[in-house]
Design an enzyme around this catalytic site. Sequence first.
Site, PDB file in Angstrom:
ATOM      1  N   SER A  21       0.850  -1.199   0.000  1.00  0.00           N
ATOM      2  CA  SER A  21       0.000   0.000   0.000  1.00  0.00           C
ATOM      3  C   SER A  21       0.880   1.241   0.000  1.00  0.00           C
ATOM      4  O   SER A  21       2.065   1.151  -0.335  1.00  0.00           O
ATOM      5  CB  SER A  21      -0.931  -0.043   1.218  1.00  0.00           C
ATOM      6  OG  SER A  21      -1.943   0.932   1.099  1.00  0.00           O
ATOM      7  N   ASN A  22       0.332   2.387   0.345  1.00  0.00           N
ATOM      8  CA  ASN A  22       1.118   3.620   0.389  1.00  0.00           C
ATOM      9  C   ASN A  22       0.624   4.513   1.515  1.00  0.00           C
ATOM     10  O   ASN A  22      -0.297   4.152   2.244  1.00  0.00           O
ATOM     11  CB  ASN A  22       1.065   4.320  -0.976  1.00  0.00           C
ATOM     12  CG  ASN A  22      -0.371   4.649  -1.358  1.00  0.00           C
ATOM     13  OD1 ASN A  22      -1.035   5.439  -0.708  1.00  0.00           O
ATOM     14  ND2 ASN A  22      -0.870   3.990  -2.406  1.00  0.00           N
TER      15      ASN A  22
END
Length: 215
Positions: A21-22
């Site tokens: 993810s980020n």
Amino acid sequence: MKILISAGPTREKIDPVRYISNRSSGKMGYALAEAAVKSGASVTLVSGPVSLTPPSGLALLISVESAAEMTDAIRKEAESSDVIIMCAAVADYRPVMAAEQKLKKKGERLILELEPTEDILAGLGGRKKSTQILVGFAAETEKLLEHAEDKLKRKNLDWIIANDVSRSESGFESDKNQAVILGRNGAKTVIPLQSKKEMAETIISVVCGKNNGGK
Ligand code: C5P
């Protein structure tokens, strides 16, 4: 007016307990949705996993996890939307295969093979109706305006919001942001450091105004 907004990160599964993810918190997208509701529009928010309370008054909230799920939701809603703002930090790559069982630690190198996700915004740009306004975000750590202008053209957008995410006082996770709004026809609005709520109101008034793309 119907406004479609995407917000937050996506999660791309590695195995049942792990993902890629980020750092997107969803704050900018949720602030945009709130400002859009306030402007009187009918607002659909497509959100990746975030820990925020959705603004009240939304016409529809669609919660998604992966880039593929976000693609499906946005495609379905885009057709009937007048303005589309892709604020979500959609993963550019996902694991080619998610393992069915939790991967075991083996003490040796593990190579994860990634494949590109579909660029939702570029897809929308390719089939954009003449009356639709398409807005993207460019989160960059270098050559901000150059990269943003390139995306504006490449993805056939009307507006792009360029923000420098290398600064610690703005961008990802922060309550504040600073940006430059670029229009396809050369308009340029500099937004100094301010709350994401204030910035959202400016963005909505610029992109929903009559001055489409800064003509
Ligand atoms: O090219 P880049 O990914 O940096 O472009 C950022 C813009 O493209 C953002 O508006 C983001 O929401 C959108 N995007 C997308 N689908 C992807 C990746 C980015 O719609 N797979």
